[in-house]
Motif scaffolding. Structure first.
Motif, PDB file in Angstrom:
ATOM      1  N   GLU A  70       0.839  -1.201   0.000  1.00 17.35           N
ATOM      2  CA  GLU A  70       0.000   0.000   0.000  1.00 17.35           C
ATOM      3  C   GLU A  70       0.871   1.247   0.000  1.00 17.35           C
ATOM      4  OE1 GLU A  70      -3.417   0.852   0.166  1.00 17.35           O
ATOM      5  OE2 GLU A  70      -3.825  -1.239  -0.320  1.00 17.35           O
ATOM      6  N   GLY A  71       0.444   2.265  -0.742  1.00 22.86           N
ATOM      7  CA  GLY A  71       1.121   3.554  -0.718  1.00 22.86           C
ATOM      8  C   GLY A  71       1.012   4.188   0.659  1.00 22.86           C
ATOM      9  N   ASN A  72       1.999   4.985   1.027  1.00 20.64           N
ATOM     10  CA  ASN A  72       2.047   5.653   2.324  1.00 20.64           C
ATOM     11  C   ASN A  72       1.554   7.093   2.175  1.00 20.64           C
ATOM     12  OD1 ASN A  72       2.658   6.648   4.842  1.00 20.64           O
ATOM     13  ND2 ASN A  72       4.860   6.353   4.672  1.00 20.64           N
ATOM     14  N   ARG A  73       0.519   7.435   2.888  1.00 18.70           N
ATOM     15  CA  ARG A  73      -0.112   8.754   2.804  1.00 18.70           C
ATOM     16  C   ARG A  73       0.888   9.907   2.954  1.00 18.70           C
ATOM     17  NH1 ARG A  73      -5.080  10.888   3.158  1.00 18.70           N
ATOM     18  NH2 ARG A  73      -5.316  12.924   4.106  1.00 18.70           N
ATOM     19  N   PHE A  74       1.819   9.804   3.873  1.00 14.79           N
ATOM     20  CA  PHE A  74       2.677  10.939   4.180  1.00 14.79           C
ATOM     21  C   PHE A  74       4.039  10.915   3.494  1.00 14.79           C
ATOM     22  CE2 PHE A  74      -0.267  11.061   7.872  1.00 14.79           C
ATOM     23  CZ  PHE A  74      -0.916  12.219   7.473  1.00 14.79           C
ATOM     24  N   ASN A  75       4.181  10.120   2.454  1.00 19.26           N
ATOM     25  CA  ASN A  75       5.398  10.191   1.660  1.00 19.26           C
ATOM     26  C   ASN A  75       5.464  11.591   1.024  1.00 19.26           C
ATOM     27  OD1 ASN A  75       6.449   9.814  -1.427  1.00 19.26           O
ATOM     28  ND2 ASN A  75       7.693   8.721   0.070  1.00 19.26           N
ATOM     29  N   PRO A  76       6.620  12.269   1.103  1.00 16.20           N
ATOM     30  CA  PRO A  76       6.695  13.646   0.607  1.00 16.20           C
ATOM     31  C   PRO A  76       6.426  13.800  -0.895  1.00 16.20           C
ATOM     32  CG  PRO A  76       8.826  12.929   1.468  1.00 16.20           C
ATOM     33  CD  PRO A  76       7.857  11.835   1.731  1.00 16.20           C
ATOM     34  N   LEU A  77       6.583  12.743  -1.655  1.00 14.31           N
ATOM     35  CA  LEU A  77       6.264  12.833  -3.083  1.00 14.31           C
ATOM     36  C   LEU A  77       4.799  12.478  -3.358  1.00 14.31           C
ATOM     37  CD1 LEU A  77       9.492  11.279  -4.627  1.00 14.31           C
ATOM     38  CD2 LEU A  77       8.928  13.677  -4.300  1.00 14.31           C
ATOM     39  N   PHE A  78       4.244  11.510  -2.622  1.00 14.41           N
ATOM     40  CA  PHE A  78       2.839  11.150  -2.803  1.00 14.41           C
ATOM     41  C   PHE A  78       1.898  12.221  -2.259  1.00 14.41           C
ATOM     42  CE2 PHE A  78       3.180   6.203  -2.716  1.00 14.41           C
ATOM     43  CZ  PHE A  78       3.424   6.199  -4.070  1.00 14.41           C
ATOM     44  N   TYR A  79       2.227  12.740  -1.083  1.00 13.77           N
ATOM     45  CA  TYR A  79       1.276  13.595  -0.379  1.00 13.77           C
ATOM     46  C   TYR A  79       0.798  14.798  -1.197  1.00 13.77           C
ATOM     47  CZ  TYR A  79      -1.178  15.898   3.382  1.00 13.77           C
ATOM     48  OH  TYR A  79      -2.162  16.490   4.128  1.00 13.77           O
ATOM     49  N   PRO A  80       1.691  15.631  -1.746  1.00 15.33           N
ATOM     50  CA  PRO A  80       1.187  16.786  -2.503  1.00 15.33           C
ATOM     51  C   PRO A  80       0.398  16.388  -3.747  1.00 15.33           C
ATOM     52  CG  PRO A  80       3.564  16.973  -2.125  1.00 15.33           C
ATOM     53  CD  PRO A  80       3.139  15.621  -1.649  1.00 15.33           C
ATOM     54  N   HIS A  81       0.887  15.377  -4.448  1.00 16.06           N
ATOM     55  CA  HIS A  81       0.244  14.994  -5.708  1.00 16.06           C
ATOM     56  C   HIS A  81      -0.997  14.130  -5.503  1.00 16.06           C
ATOM     57  CE1 HIS A  81       0.042  12.317  -9.369  1.00 16.06           C
ATOM     58  NE2 HIS A  81      -0.233  13.502  -9.838  1.00 16.06           N
ATOM     59  N   MET A  82      -0.837  13.012  -4.810  1.00 18.29           N
ATOM     60  CA  MET A  82      -1.938  12.053  -4.696  1.00 18.29           C
ATOM     61  C   MET A  82      -2.979  12.441  -3.650  1.00 18.29           C
ATOM     62  SD  MET A  82      -1.257   9.970  -7.061  1.00 18.29           S
ATOM     63  CE  MET A  82      -2.367   8.610  -6.794  1.00 18.29           C
ATOM     64  N   VAL A  83      -2.542  12.945  -2.513  1.00 18.06           N
ATOM     65  CA  VAL A  83      -3.473  13.239  -1.422  1.00 18.06           C
ATOM     66  C   VAL A  83      -4.090  14.626  -1.593  1.00 18.06           C
ATOM     67  CG1 VAL A  83      -3.738  13.467   1.077  1.00 18.06           C
ATOM     68  CG2 VAL A  83      -2.277  11.661   0.136  1.00 18.06           C
ATOM     69  N   LEU A  84      -3.254  15.662  -1.682  1.00 19.09           N
ATOM     70  CA  LEU A  84      -3.789  17.019  -1.747  1.00 19.09           C
ATOM     71  C   LEU A  84      -4.439  17.344  -3.093  1.00 19.09           C
ATOM     72  CD1 LEU A  84      -1.023  19.012   0.154  1.00 19.09           C
ATOM     73  CD2 LEU A  84      -3.203  18.148   1.036  1.00 19.09           C
ATOM     74  N   MET A  85      -3.746  17.056  -4.186  1.00 16.88           N
ATOM     75  CA  MET A  85      -4.265  17.436  -5.499  1.00 16.88           C
ATOM     76  C   MET A  85      -5.357  16.493  -5.995  1.00 16.88           C
ATOM     77  SD  MET A  85      -0.657  18.567  -7.266  1.00 16.88           S
ATOM     78  CE  MET A  85      -1.296  18.671  -8.913  1.00 16.88           C
ATOM     79  N   LYS A  86      -5.196  15.190  -5.770  1.00 16.55           N
ATOM     80  CA  LYS A  86      -6.150  14.222  -6.307  1.00 16.55           C
ATOM     81  C   LYS A  86      -7.127  13.687  -5.271  1.00 16.55           C
ATOM     82  CE  LYS A  86      -3.647  12.843 -10.311  1.00 16.55           C
ATOM     83  NZ  LYS A  86      -3.865  11.951 -11.398  1.00 16.55           N
ATOM     84  N   GLY A  87      -6.949  14.041  -3.993  1.00 19.81           N
ATOM     85  CA  GLY A  87      -7.859  13.580  -2.952  1.00 19.81           C
ATOM     86  C   GLY A  87      -7.819  12.081  -2.723  1.00 19.81           C
ATOM     87  N   HIS A  88      -6.683  11.488  -2.985  1.00 24.89           N
ATOM     88  CA  HIS A  88      -6.498  10.040  -2.882  1.00 24.89           C
ATOM     89  C   HIS A  88      -6.130   9.694  -1.445  1.00 24.89           C
ATOM     90  CE1 HIS A  88      -6.123   6.412  -5.247  1.00 24.89           C
ATOM     91  NE2 HIS A  88      -4.978   6.122  -4.682  1.00 24.89           N
ATOM     92  N   ASN A  89      -6.834   8.785  -0.820  1.00 25.83           N
ATOM     93  CA  ASN A  89      -6.655   8.510   0.601  1.00 25.83           C
ATOM     94  C   ASN A  89      -5.772   7.303   0.894  1.00 25.83           C
ATOM     95  OD1 ASN A  89      -8.070  10.583   1.918  1.00 25.83           O
ATOM     96  ND2 ASN A  89      -9.997   9.671   1.288  1.00 25.83           N
ATOM     97  N   HIS A  90      -4.473   7.456   0.655  1.00 21.55           N
ATOM     98  CA  HIS A  90      -3.564   6.398   1.104  1.00 21.55           C
ATOM     99  C   HIS A  90      -3.599   6.324   2.623  1.00 21.55           C
ATOM    100  CE1 HIS A  90      -1.275   7.065  -2.821  1.00 21.55           C
ATOM    101  NE2 HIS A  90      -1.727   5.831  -2.864  1.00 21.55           N
TER     102      HIS A  90
END
Length: 155
Positions: A70-90
């Protein structure tokens, strides 16, 4: 280049994680990659996550392995792109470990590692980031992927 659906001897079956259409103890290995965080993605209900995990446990043989990536929500590369911009809930790393322990107990090997697809022009810079994150212990909670390998034992 052969389409995987055309490989002789392979059969595919569509199913949901809450009712996997196979008998108990049917598989030596069960593998999930970036699936769990999509269960009830908007609400992120731990009850629903646990229901899905219980179904994986049911279909894996004693002595078999359940492997979950599973992807990690707070990875510095995932967080801005996947969580903040795309609303993806790792998942957060702690939550990932908790729900797995709730279902499978303590017989779980956890690992976190860094891996991304990098733009070719920035490859050297990102490889340095990857190297540092893998070598510095206090960065473990921020690595890109969480991996769990669960060896199924009898209850």
């Amino acid at each position: 280049d052969q389409n995987i659906k055309n490989i002789k001897g392979l059969k595919f079956q569509k199913a949901g994680i809450y009712q996997i259409p196979f008998q108990d103890n049917a598989f030596d290995y069960v593998f999930l990659h970036d699936v769990l965080h999509h269960i009830d993605e908007k609400e992120q209900s731990s009850q629903k996550h646990i229901s899905g995990l219980l179904e994986l446990k049911r279909v894996c043989k004693v002595g078999g392995k359940v492997i979950i990536l599973e992807g990690n929500r707070f990875n510095p590369l995932f967080y801005p792109h996947m969580v903040l911009m795309k609303g993806h809930n790792h998942f957060r790393q702690g939550y990932f470990k908790k729900i797995l322990r709730d279902v499978f107990g303590e017989n779980i090997g956890f690992r976190a590692f860094e891996a991304h697809f990098y733009p070719p022009k920035l490859l050297k810079l990102f490889k340095i980031f990857e190297f540092i994150s893998e070598k510095v212990p206090f960065l473990k909670p921020f690595r890109a992927y969480n991996l769990a390998i669960i060896k199924m034992i009898s209850d």
